[in-house]
Design an enzyme around this catalytic site. Structure first.
Site, PDB file in Angstrom:
ATOM      1  N   HIS A  65     -10.783  30.486  -2.160  1.00  0.00           N
ATOM      2  CA  HIS A  65     -10.482  31.126  -0.883  1.00  0.00           C
ATOM      3  C   HIS A  65     -11.470  32.260  -0.656  1.00  0.00           C
ATOM      4  O   HIS A  65     -11.687  33.095  -1.534  1.00  0.00           O
ATOM      5  CB  HIS A  65      -9.040  31.646  -0.906  1.00  0.00           C
ATOM      6  CG  HIS A  65      -8.751  32.662   0.150  1.00  0.00           C
ATOM      7  ND1 HIS A  65      -9.094  32.487   1.482  1.00  0.00           N
ATOM      8  CD2 HIS A  65      -8.142  33.883   0.082  1.00  0.00           C
ATOM      9  CE1 HIS A  65      -8.714  33.534   2.178  1.00  0.00           C
ATOM     10  NE2 HIS A  65      -8.144  34.400   1.356  1.00  0.00           N
TER      11      HIS A  65
ATOM     12  N   ASN B 133     -13.143  35.944   6.512  1.00  0.00           N
ATOM     13  CA  ASN B 133     -11.914  35.450   5.874  1.00  0.00           C
ATOM     14  C   ASN B 133     -11.095  34.697   6.914  1.00  0.00           C
ATOM     15  O   ASN B 133     -10.468  35.304   7.785  1.00  0.00           O
ATOM     16  CB  ASN B 133     -11.132  36.638   5.306  1.00  0.00           C
ATOM     17  CG  ASN B 133      -9.843  36.233   4.616  1.00  0.00           C
ATOM     18  OD1 ASN B 133      -9.301  35.151   4.846  1.00  0.00           O
ATOM     19  ND2 ASN B 133      -9.316  37.099   3.775  1.00  0.00           N
TER      20      ASN B 133
ATOM     21  N   CYS C 155      -2.852  32.221   2.724  1.00  0.00           N
ATOM     22  CA  CYS C 155      -4.191  31.754   2.394  1.00  0.00           C
ATOM     23  C   CYS C 155      -4.217  30.641   1.348  1.00  0.00           C
ATOM     24  O   CYS C 155      -5.246  29.990   1.152  1.00  0.00           O
ATOM     25  CB  CYS C 155      -5.050  32.924   1.938  1.00  0.00           C
ATOM     26  SG  CYS C 155      -5.154  34.258   3.158  1.00  0.00           S
TER      27      CYS C 155
END
Length: 330
Positions: A257, A287, A113
């Site tokens: 993020h 996500n 990520c």
């Protein structure tokens, strides 16, 4: 002084919307419970024909258009993904072909990520060293292809999407220069097992056994990831601001993020960020791993949250364990 500046952003998401009712029906979880635990109400999943490169190309075209650049403008194409079209060739090769650009450097980075900021750091270094004048940085993920839809920890979180940014070289001499001021990257491999996709590599090659045992799906140890993410990323943000003699109040926007709503809230509280200093798209998009940060950045840019001269902070964390920060004067 030669520096790099983001001059265009873009994002892409699949058409298919999967809401909490659909997810919850398979898990036996009420929609509002999923939202309370994750901050997510819906997410986008690809249909059978879409791949990471398809989303990357769409986001790239929008970023290039916003930058006033053509497909032949980039001197390098850097793609962040841990859900590539194929193990090799790189997803960047598919993107370069689809854009129809020049035969320039095109390669992938894999930092989970945190990957967009790792790619941004590479692009910034290429420009500062004089090896490139324009870089296309893309993060594209199709996480739905690697989910156990019966796993209540991961099935509710992960989604698909892509975000892109165009970096260009600029000569500047004045103190309040615009562009990327600094990117800082971190890894602690001692925590590599907290977010993992066990099978499919040389350590555990694909076999009938690995498929039967569900080892080609994402596994996440949520509680330790939550604690480490908030602590490590908050400390990294504070270190970066201290390095440049700044405080939280100097920031116009902080884009992180989009892991889940609870982590975003905990980061905001720990850092003392006000609601109007943050951008969140977790509720609508879920996500999307490394794509989530550039997708949120594009939403902030197109939503008018940033104007010339604003200070912008970017931050991400992910499997590895990796984390990263960036400071930008817009």
């Amino acid at each position: 002084m030669l520096t790099s500046r983001i001059v265009g952003t873009g994002m892409a998401a699949p058409e298919r919307t999967v809401d909490n009712r659909e997810i919850g029906s398979a898990l036996g979880a009420p929609p509002e419970q999923i939202h309370r635990l994750t901050g997510i109400r819906s997410r986008r999943w690809v249909s059978g024909h879409e791949s990471a490169s398809d989303l990357a190309v769409e986001a790239s075209r929008r970023a290039l258009e916003a930058a006033g650049c053509g497909p032949s403008s980039p001197d390098a194409i850097i793609v962040s993904t841990t859900s590539p079209d194929t193990v090799f060739p790189s997803t960047a090769c598919y993107v370069q072909r689809a854009l129809g650009g020049r035969p320039v450097a095109a390669f992938d980075v894999a930092a989970s990520c945190s990957g967009f900021l790792y790619g941004l750091s590479v692009g910034d270094a290429l420009i500062r060293s004089g090896q490139a004048k324009t870089c296309l940085i893309v993060a594209a993920e199709v996480k739905s292809a690697f989910l156990d839809k019966q796993d209540p920890v991961t099935a509710v979180l992960f989604a698909d999407g892509a975000g892109a940014a165009v970096l260009v070289a600029e000569e500047t001499m004045y103190p309040q220069r615009r562009g990327i001021l600094g990117v800082r990257l971190y890894t602690d491999g001692a925590y590599h097992g907290l977010i993992r996709l066990p099978a499919g590599g040389s350590r555990l090659p694909s076999s009938a056994d690995t498929v039967r045992e569900g080892r080609h799906a994402i596994h996440l140890d949520g509680t330790p990831v939550f604690r480490l993410a908030v602590r490590r990323l908050a400390a990294a943000v504070q270190d970066l601001l201290k390095e440049f003699g700044l405080t939280i109040s100097d920031l116009r926007q902080a884009v992180f993020h989009q892991a889940n709503g609870r982590i975003l809230e905990a980061l905001g509280r720990r850092l003392g960020l006000s609601p109007d200093q943050t951008t969140s798209i977790i509720e609508q998009y879920g996500n999307t791993s490394s794509a989530s940060l550039p997708m949120a950045l594009d939403c902030a840019v197109r939503g008018g949250s940033l104007t010339a001269g604003d200070l912008l902070l970017l931050g991400a964390f992910g499997g590895g364990l990796t984390w990263a920060t960036a400071l930008i004067r817009w």
